[in-house]
Design a protein around this motif. Structure first.
Motif, PDB file in Angstrom:
ATOM      1  N   TRP A 151       0.814  -1.188   0.000  1.00 14.98           N
ATOM      2  CA  TRP A 151       0.000   0.000   0.000  1.00 14.98           C
ATOM      3  C   TRP A 151       0.862   1.259   0.000  1.00 14.98           C
ATOM      4  CZ3 TRP A 151      -5.072  -0.711  -0.362  1.00 14.98           C
ATOM      5  CH2 TRP A 151      -5.743  -1.690   0.355  1.00 14.98           C
ATOM      6  N   SER A 152       0.259   2.330  -0.543  1.00 17.86           N
ATOM      7  CA  SER A 152       0.854   3.651  -0.342  1.00 17.86           C
ATOM      8  C   SER A 152       0.515   4.096   1.073  1.00 17.86           C
ATOM      9  CB  SER A 152       0.261   4.645  -1.345  1.00 17.86           C
ATOM     10  OG  SER A 152      -1.115   4.830  -1.056  1.00 17.86           O
ATOM     11  N   ALA A 153       1.207   5.126   1.549  1.00 17.35           N
ATOM     12  CA  ALA A 153       0.913   5.637   2.896  1.00 17.35           C
ATOM     13  C   ALA A 153      -0.537   6.116   2.979  1.00 17.35           C
ATOM     14  CB  ALA A 153       1.871   6.773   3.227  1.00 17.35           C
ATOM     15  N   GLU A 154      -1.042   6.705   1.892  1.00 17.38           N
ATOM     16  CA  GLU A 154      -2.421   7.224   1.908  1.00 17.38           C
ATOM     17  C   GLU A 154      -3.421   6.070   2.031  1.00 17.38           C
ATOM     18  OE1 GLU A 154      -0.036   8.240  -0.109  1.00 17.38           O
ATOM     19  OE2 GLU A 154       0.151  10.371   0.375  1.00 17.38           O
ATOM     20  N   GLU A 155      -3.130   4.944   1.346  1.00 18.11           N
ATOM     21  CA  GLU A 155      -4.033   3.789   1.467  1.00 18.11           C
ATOM     22  C   GLU A 155      -3.980   3.217   2.881  1.00 18.11           C
ATOM     23  OE1 GLU A 155      -4.096   1.709  -2.913  1.00 18.11           O
ATOM     24  OE2 GLU A 155      -2.149   1.970  -1.959  1.00 18.11           O
ATOM     25  N   ALA A 156      -2.798   3.257   3.484  1.00 15.87           N
ATOM     26  CA  ALA A 156      -2.672   2.774   4.858  1.00 15.87           C
ATOM     27  C   ALA A 156      -3.483   3.648   5.813  1.00 15.87           C
ATOM     28  CB  ALA A 156      -1.206   2.746   5.273  1.00 15.87           C
ATOM     29  N   VAL A 157      -3.594   4.932   5.507  1.00 18.71           N
ATOM     30  CA  VAL A 157      -4.397   5.807   6.373  1.00 18.71           C
ATOM     31  C   VAL A 157      -5.878   5.387   6.320  1.00 18.71           C
ATOM     32  CG1 VAL A 157      -5.149   8.176   6.796  1.00 18.71           C
ATOM     33  CG2 VAL A 157      -2.771   7.719   6.212  1.00 18.71           C
ATOM     34  N   ASP A 158      -6.328   4.867   5.180  1.00 21.57           N
ATOM     35  CA  ASP A 158      -7.709   4.362   5.113  1.00 21.57           C
ATOM     36  C   ASP A 158      -7.891   3.175   6.067  1.00 21.57           C
ATOM     37  OD1 ASP A 158      -8.415   6.233   3.221  1.00 21.57           O
ATOM     38  OD2 ASP A 158      -7.967   4.920   1.516  1.00 21.57           O
ATOM     39  N   VAL A 159      -6.863   2.331   6.171  1.00 22.99           N
ATOM     40  CA  VAL A 159      -6.939   1.209   7.116  1.00 22.99           C
ATOM     41  C   VAL A 159      -6.981   1.762   8.550  1.00 22.99           C
ATOM     42  CG1 VAL A 159      -5.866  -0.942   7.893  1.00 22.99           C
ATOM     43  CG2 VAL A 159      -5.602  -0.225   5.502  1.00 22.99           C
ATOM     44  N   LEU A 160      -6.144   2.753   8.802  1.00 20.53           N
ATOM     45  CA  LEU A 160      -6.117   3.370  10.135  1.00 20.53           C
ATOM     46  C   LEU A 160      -7.484   3.956  10.482  1.00 20.53           C
ATOM     47  CD1 LEU A 160      -4.535   4.453  12.622  1.00 20.53           C
ATOM     48  CD2 LEU A 160      -3.942   6.449  11.248  1.00 20.53           C
ATOM     49  N   ARG A 161      -8.094   4.667   9.540  1.00 20.21           N
ATOM     50  CA  ARG A 161      -9.419   5.266   9.801  1.00 20.21           C
ATOM     51  C   ARG A 161     -10.458   4.192  10.102  1.00 20.21           C
ATOM     52  NH1 ARG A 161      -9.909  10.547   8.476  1.00 20.21           N
ATOM     53  NH2 ARG A 161      -8.302  11.413   7.135  1.00 20.21           N
ATOM     54  N   PHE A 162     -10.355   3.063   9.389  1.00 16.63           N
ATOM     55  CA  PHE A 162     -11.264   1.929   9.626  1.00 16.63           C
ATOM     56  C   PHE A 162     -11.111   1.486  11.087  1.00 16.63           C
ATOM     57  CE2 PHE A 162     -12.571  -2.366   7.368  1.00 16.63           C
ATOM     58  CZ  PHE A 162     -13.610  -2.518   8.271  1.00 16.63           C
ATOM     59  N   ALA A 163      -9.875   1.281  11.526  1.00 14.06           N
ATOM     60  CA  ALA A 163      -9.637   0.818  12.901  1.00 14.06           C
ATOM     61  C   ALA A 163     -10.127   1.857  13.912  1.00 14.06           C
ATOM     62  CB  ALA A 163      -8.151   0.539  13.097  1.00 14.06           C
ATOM     63  N   LEU A 164      -9.878   3.129  13.626  1.00  8.36           N
ATOM     64  CA  LEU A 164     -10.292   4.170  14.570  1.00  8.36           C
ATOM     65  C   LEU A 164     -11.821   4.281  14.631  1.00  8.36           C
ATOM     66  CD1 LEU A 164      -7.579   6.910  13.883  1.00  8.36           C
ATOM     67  CD2 LEU A 164      -7.610   5.140  15.650  1.00  8.36           C
ATOM     68  N   ALA A 165     -12.476   4.018  13.499  1.00 13.52           N
ATOM     69  CA  ALA A 165     -13.946   4.018  13.492  1.00 13.52           C
ATOM     70  C   ALA A 165     -14.476   2.881  14.363  1.00 13.52           C
ATOM     71  CB  ALA A 165     -14.465   3.888  12.058  1.00 13.52           C
ATOM     72  N   VAL A 166     -13.752   1.754  14.370  1.00 13.26           N
ATOM     73  CA  VAL A 166     -14.130   0.626  15.236  1.00 13.26           C
ATOM     74  C   VAL A 166     -14.159   1.091  16.688  1.00 13.26           C
ATOM     75  CG1 VAL A 166     -13.265  -1.572  16.177  1.00 13.26           C
ATOM     76  CG2 VAL A 166     -13.314  -1.203  13.689  1.00 13.26           C
ATOM     77  N   TYR A 167     -13.088   1.771  17.112  1.00 13.95           N
ATOM     78  CA  TYR A 167     -13.021   2.209  18.516  1.00 13.95           C
ATOM     79  C   TYR A 167     -14.095   3.250  18.826  1.00 13.95           C
ATOM     80  CZ  TYR A 167      -8.603  -0.292  18.710  1.00 13.95           C
ATOM     81  OH  TYR A 167      -7.652  -1.275  18.674  1.00 13.95           O
ATOM     82  N   GLU A 168     -14.290   4.176  17.864  1.00 16.17           N
ATOM     83  CA  GLU A 168     -15.275   5.234  18.124  1.00 16.17           C
ATOM     84  C   GLU A 168     -16.677   4.635  18.252  1.00 16.17           C
ATOM     85  OE1 GLU A 168     -14.544   8.979  16.111  1.00 16.17           O
ATOM     86  OE2 GLU A 168     -16.709   9.190  15.791  1.00 16.17           O
ATOM     87  N   SER A 169     -16.980   3.674  17.379  1.00 18.69           N
ATOM     88  CA  SER A 169     -18.298   3.056  17.428  1.00 18.69           C
ATOM     89  C   SER A 169     -18.486   2.295  18.736  1.00 18.69           C
ATOM     90  CB  SER A 169     -18.465   2.096  16.237  1.00 18.69           C
ATOM     91  OG  SER A 169     -19.612   1.303  16.422  1.00 18.69           O
ATOM     92  N   SER A 170     -17.486   1.498  19.091  1.00 17.21           N
ATOM     93  CA  SER A 170     -17.613   0.683  20.297  1.00 17.21           C
ATOM     94  C   SER A 170     -17.789   1.573  21.533  1.00 17.21           C
ATOM     95  CB  SER A 170     -16.375  -0.213  20.441  1.00 17.21           C
ATOM     96  OG  SER A 170     -16.550  -1.099  21.513  1.00 17.21           O
ATOM     97  N   ALA A 171     -17.018   2.649  21.592  1.00 19.25           N
ATOM     98  CA  ALA A 171     -17.103   3.539  22.760  1.00 19.25           C
ATOM     99  C   ALA A 171     -18.488   4.177  22.861  1.00 19.25           C
ATOM    100  CB  ALA A 171     -16.024   4.621  22.656  1.00 19.25           C
TER     101      ALA A 171
END
Ligand SMILES: NC(=O)c1ccc[n+]([C@@H]2O[C@H](COP(=O)([O-])OP(=O)(O)OC[C@H]3O[C@@H](n4cnc5c(N)ncnc54)[C@H](O)[C@@H]3O)[C@@H](O)[C@H]2O)c1
Length: 363
Positions: A331-351
């Motif tokens: 992945w490019s760094a920008e594509e990796a940020v999409d993965v990061l946002r996915f993970a962060l959305a997981v935490y935000e939703s769960s909280a």
């Protein structure tokens, strides 16, 4: 970024010579696209051990010592402990080296932006390697989906069981950064290993519109909790829904040459389904990919389903890319940020009790 491919083998250094070096180095062995010129690790023991693989490479205790030396480097394989990723990568880019980084890129979007800014400021490439995208059974799964044999896709299901017994030895020192990460709310199953699983969803079905999650926790030794049981659901912009369930089987023995993860991926279409039965471990001893459609099951018996091969092929892809410019980067760094946002959305939703979160809105 004005990248020009090299018209000679890439001069590369490994920075970090720990557990995952054993798999990462496979893309460099007998590879005419690269010349390994340096090995960096503060551990003298690690340097001596890895020198045997590359007798002509020079060894250094720090990247700063390498940068100050007369050894010329084009690109580095950053195999650093996770808490060092942000400052470490910014330092490596600052020396004028292209960087192939391990997941997870970093813990938050602001840090990711600092890393991307450093790549741009130094006119260097930052790649966040994703070896699962090079695992042959998963590549075939993608091909199967795209061939249309399953019909229109109705859903995606992933399952992972973290088991406590079996697999290779992981040095106690490798766990320290994981404990640190867990204390920061970035658990080993959802965020660390999970990074790969979330990446496969984006790779197969594209951007997301909504994520919902219920992140659990189990204390496995006093003071250390693992982030399971966890259930994550999401919807892609194209309407396809996914679900990933993570469970823990602390006392289960799992045969594995590597970590003890029992994993599966399954895509269901209107006419059939395709399932990858395993990856890191050797849980289900069936062919690694099975495709069912129209009353007929087709099993793939001859795929390269050794997890280590995904590291080899990801590494070779990166070095080929540097040498010839043949893309995409995966992945490019920008594509990796999409993965990061996915993970962060997981935490935000769960909280928030499992409410829907659009990852695009995560800042
Ligand atoms: N792709 C995958 O599936 C996968 C699997 C495991 C680990 N990883 C990633 O690989 C990276 C390394 O993990 P690991 O398990 O090999 O960790 P590890 O702790 O076994 O190895 C890290 C090495 O880095 C060295 N180090 C520490 N500080 C350093 C510095 N400033 N400069 C150079 N070297 C330094 C340590 O001495 C150690 O040898 C992490 O980012 C981790 O997330 C990826």
């Amino acid at each position: 970024m004005t990248f020009t491919p090299y018209d000679r083998p890439v001069r590369a250094a490994f920075v970090g010579l720990g557990r995952i070096y054993d798999l990462n180095m496979r893309g460099y062995v007998n590879n005419p696209d690269v010349e390994v010129v340096a090995l960096v690790d503060p551990s003298e023991e690690r340097r001596a051990q890895r020198q045997a693989d590359w007798p002509d490479a020079r060894t250094f205790a720090t990247a700063a010592e390498l940068a100050a030396s007369d050894v010329e480097v084009d690109a580095v394989e950053a195999l650093l402990p996770i808490p060092l990723h942000v400052e470490g990568v910014i330092e490596l880019l600052g020396y004028g080296w292209h960087v192939n980084l391990q997941k997870p890129m970093c813990n938050d979007v602001a840090s990711a932006q600092r890393m991307i800014d450093a790549a741009q400021a130094n006119d260097r490439v930052l790649r966040v390697m994703e070896n699962y995208l090079f695992y042959e059974p998963l590549r075939k799964l993608k091909e199967t989906v795209e061939s249309g044999v399953l019909g229109e896709v109705s859903g995606y299901h992933m399952k992972m069981v973290g088991s406590g017994r079996g697999g290779w030895d992981v040095p106690a020192s490798s766990y320290g950064p994981q404990v640190e990460q867990a204390k920061r709310g970035r658990g080993v199953l959802v965020f660390d290993d999970g990074w790969h699983k979330l990446a496969t969803a984006l790779w197969l079905f594209g951007p997301l519109s909504e994520v919902r999650a219920w992140v659990g926790s189990t204390e496995v030794v006093p003071g250390f909790e693992i982030d399971a049981p966890t259930t994550i659901l999401w919807q892609h912009e194209n309407g396809i829904r996914g679900v990933w369930d993570i469970t823990l089987a602390v006392d289960m023995y799992l045969r594995s040459d590597y970590y003890t993860n029992d994993e599966r991926w399954e895509v269901t279409g209107r006419r059939g389904y395709a399932r990858v039965n395993r990856c890191t471990g050797r849980g289900i001893q069936q062919p690694s990919l099975e495709v069912y459609a129209d009353g007929e099951m087709r099993s793939q018996h001859a795929l390269d389903d050794d997890w280590a091969s995904s590291f080899r092929d990801s590494g070779k892809h990166w070095l080929r890319w540097l040498h010839t410019g043949e893309g995409p980067l995966l992945w490019s760094a920008e594509e990796a940020v999409d993965v990061l946002r996915f993970a962060l959305a997981v935490y935000e939703s769960s909280a928030a009790g499992g409410t829907g979160v659009n990852p695009a809105g995560i800042t």
